[in-house]
Write a protein that holds these residues in place. Structure first.
Motif, mmCIF file in Angstrom:
data_model
loop_
_atom_site.group_PDB
_atom_site.id
_atom_site.type_symbol
_atom_site.label_atom_id
_atom_site.label_comp_id
_atom_site.label_asym_id
_atom_site.label_seq_id
_atom_site.Cartn_x
_atom_site.Cartn_y
_atom_site.Cartn_z
ATOM 1 N N ALA A 170 0.836 -1.214 0.000
ATOM 2 C CA ALA A 170 0.000 0.000 0.000
ATOM 3 C C ALA A 170 0.864 1.254 0.000
ATOM 4 C CB ALA A 170 -0.929 -0.006 1.205
ATOM 5 N N LYS A 171 2.000 1.169 0.634
ATOM 6 C CA LYS A 171 2.896 2.333 0.669
ATOM 7 C C LYS A 171 3.355 2.701 -0.732
ATOM 8 C CE LYS A 171 4.617 1.263 5.246
ATOM 9 N NZ LYS A 171 5.750 0.701 6.018
ATOM 10 N N LYS A 172 3.351 1.715 -1.634
ATOM 11 C CA LYS A 172 3.721 2.020 -3.025
ATOM 12 C C LYS A 172 2.512 2.529 -3.807
ATOM 13 C CE LYS A 172 6.792 -1.937 -2.871
ATOM 14 N NZ LYS A 172 6.889 -3.293 -3.434
ATOM 15 N N TYR A 173 1.382 1.820 -3.708
ATOM 16 C CA TYR A 173 0.188 2.247 -4.461
ATOM 17 C C TYR A 173 -0.213 3.685 -4.116
ATOM 18 C CZ TYR A 173 -1.029 -2.652 -5.662
ATOM 19 O OH TYR A 173 -1.057 -3.931 -6.145
ATOM 20 N N ALA A 174 -0.228 3.973 -2.808
ATOM 21 C CA ALA A 174 -0.787 5.266 -2.358
ATOM 22 C C ALA A 174 0.327 6.213 -1.939
ATOM 23 C CB ALA A 174 -1.755 5.019 -1.202
ATOM 24 N N ARG A 175 1.456 6.106 -2.592
ATOM 25 C CA ARG A 175 2.645 6.864 -2.175
ATOM 26 C C ARG A 175 2.410 8.372 -2.270
ATOM 27 N NH1 ARG A 175 6.877 4.433 -6.321
ATOM 28 N NH2 ARG A 175 7.818 6.488 -6.367
ATOM 29 N N SER A 176 2.920 9.057 -1.259
ATOM 30 C CA SER A 176 2.622 10.490 -1.180
ATOM 31 C C SER A 176 3.408 11.310 -2.202
ATOM 32 C CB SER A 176 2.850 11.007 0.238
ATOM 33 O OG SER A 176 4.137 10.667 0.651
ATOM 34 N N ASP A 177 4.348 10.705 -2.919
ATOM 35 C CA ASP A 177 5.016 11.488 -3.971
ATOM 36 C C ASP A 177 4.138 11.586 -5.226
ATOM 37 O OD1 ASP A 177 5.217 9.048 -5.251
ATOM 38 O OD2 ASP A 177 7.396 8.953 -5.213
ATOM 39 N N GLY A 178 2.918 11.002 -5.145
ATOM 40 C CA GLY A 178 1.947 11.201 -6.222
ATOM 41 C C GLY A 178 2.249 10.457 -7.507
ATOM 42 N N LYS A 179 3.084 9.451 -7.480
ATOM 43 C CA LYS A 179 3.427 8.752 -8.721
ATOM 44 C C LYS A 179 2.434 7.654 -9.101
ATOM 45 C CE LYS A 179 8.114 9.717 -9.838
ATOM 46 N NZ LYS A 179 8.702 10.520 -8.764
ATOM 47 N N GLU A 180 1.586 7.232 -8.147
ATOM 48 C CA GLU A 180 0.594 6.205 -8.469
ATOM 49 C C GLU A 180 -0.805 6.705 -8.082
ATOM 50 O OE1 GLU A 180 1.753 2.163 -7.469
ATOM 51 O OE2 GLU A 180 3.835 2.555 -8.029
ATOM 52 N N LEU A 181 -1.397 6.154 -7.046
ATOM 53 C CA LEU A 181 -2.770 6.528 -6.689
ATOM 54 C C LEU A 181 -2.781 7.379 -5.423
ATOM 55 C CD1 LEU A 181 -4.313 2.977 -7.261
ATOM 56 C CD2 LEU A 181 -4.064 4.856 -8.904
ATOM 57 N N ASN A 182 -3.917 8.017 -5.142
ATOM 58 C CA ASN A 182 -4.019 8.811 -3.925
ATOM 59 C C ASN A 182 -4.185 7.927 -2.693
ATOM 60 O OD1 ASN A 182 -6.048 11.227 -5.679
ATOM 61 N ND2 ASN A 182 -3.841 11.180 -5.440
ATOM 62 N N GLY A 232 0.929 2.716 10.066
ATOM 63 C CA GLY A 232 1.805 2.258 8.978
ATOM 64 C C GLY A 232 1.878 3.237 7.814
ATOM 65 N N LEU A 233 0.774 3.918 7.531
ATOM 66 C CA LEU A 233 0.780 4.828 6.380
ATOM 67 C C LEU A 233 1.081 6.281 6.786
ATOM 68 C CD1 LEU A 233 -2.142 3.596 4.061
ATOM 69 C CD2 LEU A 233 0.201 2.769 4.258
ATOM 70 N N GLU A 234 1.174 6.519 8.077
ATOM 71 C CA GLU A 234 1.376 7.888 8.567
ATOM 72 C C GLU A 234 2.560 8.568 7.878
ATOM 73 O OE1 GLU A 234 0.892 8.196 12.957
ATOM 74 O OE2 GLU A 234 2.813 9.226 12.863
ATOM 75 N N ASP A 235 2.303 9.732 7.285
ATOM 76 C CA ASP A 235 3.336 10.533 6.584
ATOM 77 C C ASP A 235 3.892 9.873 5.316
ATOM 78 O OD1 ASP A 235 3.164 12.482 8.556
ATOM 79 O OD2 ASP A 235 4.688 11.483 9.787
ATOM 80 N N ILE A 236 3.431 8.675 4.972
ATOM 81 C CA ILE A 236 4.007 7.969 3.820
ATOM 82 C C ILE A 236 2.983 7.821 2.717
ATOM 83 C CG2 ILE A 236 4.953 5.758 3.046
ATOM 84 C CD1 ILE A 236 5.947 5.300 5.878
ATOM 85 N N ALA A 237 1.745 7.561 3.118
ATOM 86 C CA ALA A 237 0.672 7.330 2.147
ATOM 87 C C ALA A 237 -0.630 7.790 2.800
ATOM 88 C CB ALA A 237 0.622 5.865 1.752
ATOM 89 N N TRP A 238 -1.765 7.404 2.263
ATOM 90 C CA TRP A 238 -3.030 7.922 2.807
ATOM 91 C C TRP A 238 -4.067 6.798 2.864
ATOM 92 C CZ3 TRP A 238 -3.870 11.993 5.604
ATOM 93 C CH2 TRP A 238 -5.166 12.471 5.787
ATOM 94 N N ASN A 239 -4.809 6.724 3.980
ATOM 95 C CA ASN A 239 -5.821 5.679 4.161
ATOM 96 C C ASN A 239 -7.177 6.074 3.567
ATOM 97 O OD1 ASN A 239 -5.011 3.307 5.920
ATOM 98 N ND2 ASN A 239 -4.172 5.000 7.139
ATOM 99 N N SER A 240 -7.939 5.086 3.125
ATOM 100 C CA SER A 240 -9.374 5.268 2.885
ATOM 101 C C SER A 240 -10.058 4.615 4.070
ATOM 102 C CB SER A 240 -9.861 4.519 1.650
ATOM 103 O OG SER A 240 -8.929 4.536 0.653
ATOM 104 N N LEU A 241 -11.128 5.227 4.535
ATOM 105 C CA LEU A 241 -11.821 4.709 5.714
ATOM 106 C C LEU A 241 -13.204 4.222 5.307
ATOM 107 C CD1 LEU A 241 -11.004 7.754 8.037
ATOM 108 C CD2 LEU A 241 -9.773 5.573 7.952
ATOM 109 N N PHE A 242 -13.485 2.953 5.545
ATOM 110 C CA PHE A 242 -14.853 2.482 5.233
ATOM 111 C C PHE A 242 -15.238 1.312 6.118
ATOM 112 C CE2 PHE A 242 -14.289 -1.649 3.107
ATOM 113 C CZ PHE A 242 -12.935 -1.640 2.841
#
Ligand code: GLC
Ligand code: CA
Length: 553
Positions: free
Chosen positions: A263-275, A313-323
């Motif tokens: 998930a850290k890769k898919y939702a990476r905060s450098d914006g190269k893949e998904l939000n 785990g995603l803090e400052d690295i990626a972003w969670n979806s909550l559902f």
């Protein structure tokens, strides 16, 4: 702290077939959605995620697409779509399309061509393999029972379908397939849509040798076997460059089988893949091992462990979806709360617990009313192919009796979330003037939007408040999360911290009264929201059944 509008948004998922029927044929449609745009505006949501509305033979209610650039006739026309998009935009609401590109329908022209001959130009758009020892090429199972391979008479080979046999998997290793998908996505962006929810996007890149996996209760390996394959990140980066960067999009990947590291890769905060991604570990806390068909109740400690691992785990690295809910899951109030005496209290508690975490919250239609699971009587009451196939496969193989399987379906079937939205206490809950395509939950006289709009302390008004608070308090969006009391079997408590600000969220997940010692700093603090109305935060407080409170220090 990297501020983004999509982190500050609340997304509302619409399952068009069950939302609102405008013409009395019993099937929800696009004009129906447009007619409810003010309802959504009043709720305060920022983004609509629209489950598929494309042309489809509806083997899997639109998740089997035969034309990506046409609207399903039952749902309306392209003009209706444009009108709906305009109506959303006029109200400042964005619209996200469901992008289903791991597979198409077997009635898509690409597949119709592909199956004709081994040298057809479209052959390589899909995944074809010869038999192995006279049988399927490997032991993968379909998500919807049976093998993930179908033998095709025409060319005497098998094609792969991780979902139904009417949903053949596309071959993403073929650059032509990727170009077709990217072209289609750009076409929708040109039309003005604001982003994509990407259906099982974690499954698009298969290991070339398609290795066997460990068999489950039906004898097949999980459809998730190809998750996070060798080229998935490369393909998403290509999509980012060729499509997504052209507009200020919002993107969320449905990532079955995703791990925290992936998930850290898919939702990476450098914006190269998904939000952001949808992960499903918290949807497994009430599974029986790898088998979802059970009526086991979750242990709250497991839920807290999963949620907290993803929060940290995603803090400052990626972003969670909550559902808690979507169109593939049963109703959360029946699953994690209490759909009897404490339906309202527990629906509000669950919402508080989720919306106060770090990540973008998703509300599934009806969740904001505290809609419940459905008292389906017999197998004929179900419409979902997953439920129907699993019933026949598992009772047929003697894994479960018919009664057992019906009990599990009443608890876990996707159809629990797919019955008509309950608008009012009139006939068919105000969803249709005709005969609905699936039964209406008989509790609509008591649970409906009309009644809740008019009552201040309703679940609906509670959701409005929660959504409003997110706009008013930055700490709800950006604060860091820390779990308290990991070992409590009844209480889910955590803090959020932003600079010198602190927020405490306390939720009682039980129907009993539980004593709680709130940390000193929060005693007598400013209560942002609560579901009983007269909470008194401090040491030795007694939490009432399903009580929830969020308080600033
Ligand atoms: C996703 C969808 C689900 C669908 C499946 C196949 O999991 O959410 O509804 O059946 O993919 O497209
Ligand atoms: Ca209709």
């Amino acid at each position: 702290m990297d501020k983004k509008w999509w982190k500050e948004s609340v997304v509302y998922q619409i399952y068009p077939r069950s939302f609102c029927d405008s013409n009395g044929d019993g099937i929800g449609d696009i004009k129906g959605i447009t007619s409810k745009m003010d309802y959504l505006k009043d709720l305060g949501i920022d983004v609509i995620w629209l489950s598929p509305v494309y042309e489809s033979p509806n083997d899997d209610n639109g998740y089997d697409i035969s034309d990506y650039q046409a609207i399903m006739k039952e749902f309306g026309t392209m003009e209706d779509f444009e009108e709906m998009l305009g109506a959303a935009h006029e109200r400042g609401i964005k619209l996200v399309m469901d992008l289903v590109v791991n597979h198409t329908s077997d009635e898509h022209p690409w597949f119709v061509e592909s199956r004709k001959s081994v040298d057809n130009p479209y052959r390589d758009y899909y995944i074809w393999r010869p038999a192995k020892d006279g049988k399927e090429p490997n032991n993968w199972g379909s998500c919807f029972s049976g093998p993930a391979w179908e033998f095709d008479e025409e060319t005497q080979m098998y094609y792969l379908h991780l979902f139904s046999k009417k949903q053949p998997d596309l071959n993403w290793d073929n650059p032509k397939v990727r170009d077709e998908v990217f072209r289609m996505m750009n076409w929708w962006l040109d039309k003005g849509v604001d982003g994509f929810r990407m259906d099982v996007i974690s499954l698009i890149s298969k290991k070339p040798d398609l290795p066997d996996g460990v068999p489950g209760i039906n004898g097949y390996a999980s459809f998730n076997e190809p998750a996070n394959g060798p080229h998935v990140h490369e393909y998403l980066q290509e999509m980012r460059e060729k499509v997504l960067n052209r507009a200020d999009t919002i993107t969320v990947g449905e990532c079955s089988g995703v791990t925290l590291e992936e998930a850290k890769k898919y939702a990476r905060s450098d914006g190269k893949e998904l939000n952001m991604v949808f992960q499903f570990e918290h949807m497994d806390v009430d599974a029986d091992g790898s088998n979802k068909w059970s009526d086991k109740k979750m242990d709250l400690r497991d839920l807290k462990e999963v949620m907290s691992r993803w929060q940290k785990g995603l803090e400052d690295i990626a972003w969670n979806s909550l559902f808690w809910e979507n169109h593939d899951q049963p109703r959360s109030v029946s699953r994690f709360g209490n759909d009897g005496e404490y339906r309202e209290a527990s629906a509000k508690m669950l919402a508080t617990c989720l919306h106060m975490m770090q990540g973008t919250p998703y509300v599934y239609q009806g969740e904001e009313l505290g809609m419940t699971n459905v008292p389906f009587g017999k197998i004929e009451d179900f419409r979902d192919l997953d439920s129907i196939n699993a019933y026949h496969e598992l009772t047929g193989k003697g894994v479960f009796s018919e009664e057992e399987m019906l009990r599990y379906l009443r608890y876990k079937s996707r159809d629990n979330a797919r019955t008509p939205f309950q608008w009012d206490d009139g006939e068919n809950a105000g969803f249709t003037t005709g005969t609905p395509w699936i039964m209406v939950n008989p509790n609509y006289k008591e649970v409906n939007a009309k009644e809740q709009l008019a009552r201040e302390d309703s679940v609906l008004n509670y959701f409005r408040k929660l959504i409003r608070l997110r706009k008013e308090y930055e700490i709800i969006v950006y604060g860091t999360y820390d779990l308290l009391l990991p070992d409590s079997e009844e209480i889910y408590a955590y803090t959020r911290t932003l600079g010198d600000k602190r927020l405490l969220v306390v939720c009682n997940f039980s129907a009993g009264q539980v004593r709680y010692d709130a940390p000193e700093e929060f005693a007598g603090g400013e209560i942002l929201i609560q579901n009983y109305g007269d909470a008194c935060v401090g040491a030795g407080m007694e939490l009432r059944p399903y009580e929830a409170v969020a308080v600033l220090a």
